[in-house]
Design a protein around this motif. Structure first.
Motif, PDB file in Angstrom:
ATOM      1  N   VAL A 174       7.798  13.306   5.596  1.00 20.86           N
ATOM      2  CA  VAL A 174       8.238  12.655   6.825  1.00 20.86           C
ATOM      3  C   VAL A 174       7.302  13.100   7.936  1.00 20.86           C
ATOM      4  CG1 VAL A 174      10.145  12.325   8.434  1.00 20.86           C
ATOM      5  CG2 VAL A 174      10.624  12.656   6.005  1.00 20.86           C
ATOM      6  N   GLU A 175       6.549  12.154   8.486  1.00 20.55           N
ATOM      7  CA  GLU A 175       5.582  12.477   9.521  1.00 20.55           C
ATOM      8  C   GLU A 175       6.286  12.758  10.851  1.00 20.55           C
ATOM      9  OE1 GLU A 175       2.470  12.954   8.922  1.00 20.55           O
ATOM     10  OE2 GLU A 175       2.400  12.225   6.864  1.00 20.55           O
ATOM     11  N   ASP A 177       6.165  11.032  13.507  1.00 19.09           N
ATOM     12  CA  ASP A 177       6.733   9.822  14.096  1.00 19.09           C
ATOM     13  C   ASP A 177       7.864   9.235  13.254  1.00 19.09           C
ATOM     14  OD1 ASP A 177       5.243   9.032  11.943  1.00 19.09           O
ATOM     15  OD2 ASP A 177       4.102   7.488  13.002  1.00 19.09           O
ATOM     16  N   GLY A 178       8.237   9.895  12.145  1.00 20.46           N
ATOM     17  CA  GLY A 178       9.328   9.425  11.305  1.00 20.46           C
ATOM     18  C   GLY A 178       8.913   8.526  10.170  1.00 20.46           C
ATOM     19  N   SER A 179       7.621   8.227  10.043  1.00 20.91           N
ATOM     20  CA  SER A 179       7.169   7.373   8.944  1.00 20.91           C
ATOM     21  C   SER A 179       7.141   8.155   7.638  1.00 20.91           C
ATOM     22  CB  SER A 179       5.780   6.821   9.258  1.00 20.91           C
ATOM     23  OG  SER A 179       4.855   7.876   9.448  1.00 20.91           O
ATOM     24  N   LYS A 206      12.474   4.143   9.128  1.00 18.19           N
ATOM     25  CA  LYS A 206      11.946   5.429   9.551  1.00 18.19           C
ATOM     26  C   LYS A 206      13.046   6.499   9.583  1.00 18.19           C
ATOM     27  CE  LYS A 206       7.897   4.132  12.260  1.00 18.19           C
ATOM     28  NZ  LYS A 206       7.221   4.262  13.574  1.00 18.19           N
ATOM     29  N   TRP A 207      12.577   7.720   9.489  1.00 19.15           N
ATOM     30  CA  TRP A 207      13.476   8.869   9.540  1.00 19.15           C
ATOM     31  C   TRP A 207      13.310   9.582  10.886  1.00 19.15           C
ATOM     32  CZ3 TRP A 207      15.221  12.013   4.868  1.00 19.15           C
ATOM     33  CH2 TRP A 207      15.449  11.177   3.765  1.00 19.15           C
ATOM     34  N   ASN A 208      14.278  10.379  11.207  1.00 18.91           N
ATOM     35  CA  ASN A 208      14.131  11.297  12.329  1.00 18.91           C
ATOM     36  C   ASN A 208      13.347  12.506  11.844  1.00 18.91           C
ATOM     37  OD1 ASN A 208      15.699   9.734  14.161  1.00 18.91           O
ATOM     38  ND2 ASN A 208      17.566  10.525  13.214  1.00 18.91           N
TER      39      ASN A 208
END
Length: 232
Positions: A174-175, A177-179, A206-208
């Motif tokens: 998980v980057e 920015d959430g990608s 996307k993730w937090n």
């Protein structure tokens, strides 16, 4: 006319007696010969008389050794030095400072920024353990509801034909920015299920991102995706 012999004159009538008597004597002689003991002539060795001597045990009284004398400590000699005047040479000392009402004292300032921010974490570092873990937008239940819809609509044909079911473990990053990046199956079941699980995670919302010291950081996650055949 046959002549008659006097039975007392007949010597043959006593031959058995003589034979037995002679046999008895012979046996007695043989037995006596075997029982006869002979001794060699030997001189008697005179050992003389033994004088018995006894060693008397003498009690030795215990001896006490006096303790060693203490070592002699040589005291240092005190040498008296005559009083000499101390001469200060080449010392530029300013002991007299003139101060009045107009004298100003320079203020010492320390250049210190109390709001200095901690150094940023390395940009490419991927955390496995963080203070705040990454989570899907909308919660984990919403994420698995999305995954379930994708698996129901796109269940691999080969897996359905071979009745393949099980759990595929997907690892990804998980980057900040959430990608989602670096998606791969670390444990699969085959039949096209591994490839489908990878595509579903890649296309997920996307993730937090995870946070460390209040900053968003990259983090690695591993999640299970279960494949279950629906009975028609």
């Amino acid at each position: 006319m046959e002549a008659k012999k006097n039975p007392r004159v007949d010597i043959y009538r006593l031959k058995n007696v003589f034979f037995n008597f002679g046999l008895m004597i012979s046996i007695s002689v043989v037995f006596a010969v075997f029982q006869y003991k002979t001794y060699e002539n030997a001189t008697v060795l005179d050992l003389g008389s033994l004088n018995k001597t006894t060693n008397e045990i003498i009690e030795i009284p215990p001896t006490t050794q006096p303790p060693p004398p203490p070592p002699k400590i040589q005291l240092p000699k005190i040498i008296e030095v005559a009083n000499e005047e101390l001469i200060l040479e080449d010392l530029d000392l300013k002991l007299d400072i003139e101060m009045n009402e107009d004298t100003k004292i320079e203020q010492v300032t320390f250049e210190e920024d109390l709001e200095t921010e901690p150094p940023e974490e390395e940009a490419d570092k991927i955390f496995m353990i963080v203070e705040q873990d990454a989570a899907p937008v909308g919660g984990i239940k919403a994420f698995y509801a999305y995954v379930g819809d994708q698996l129901t609509d796109n269940y691999p044909t080969a897996a359905a034909r071979m009745n393949i079911e099980g759990v595929v473990y997907i690892q990804f990053v998980v980057e900040k920015d959430g990608s989602i990046t670096q998606v791969q199956a670390v444990k699969g079941i085959g039949g096209g299920c591994d490839e489908l699980a990878i595509e579903v995670v890649k296309n997920s919302p996307k993730w937090n991102p995870a946070k460390q010291r209040g900053r968003a950081v990259r983090s690695r996650k591993v999640i299970p995706i279960r494949f279950i055949l629906r009975q028609k």
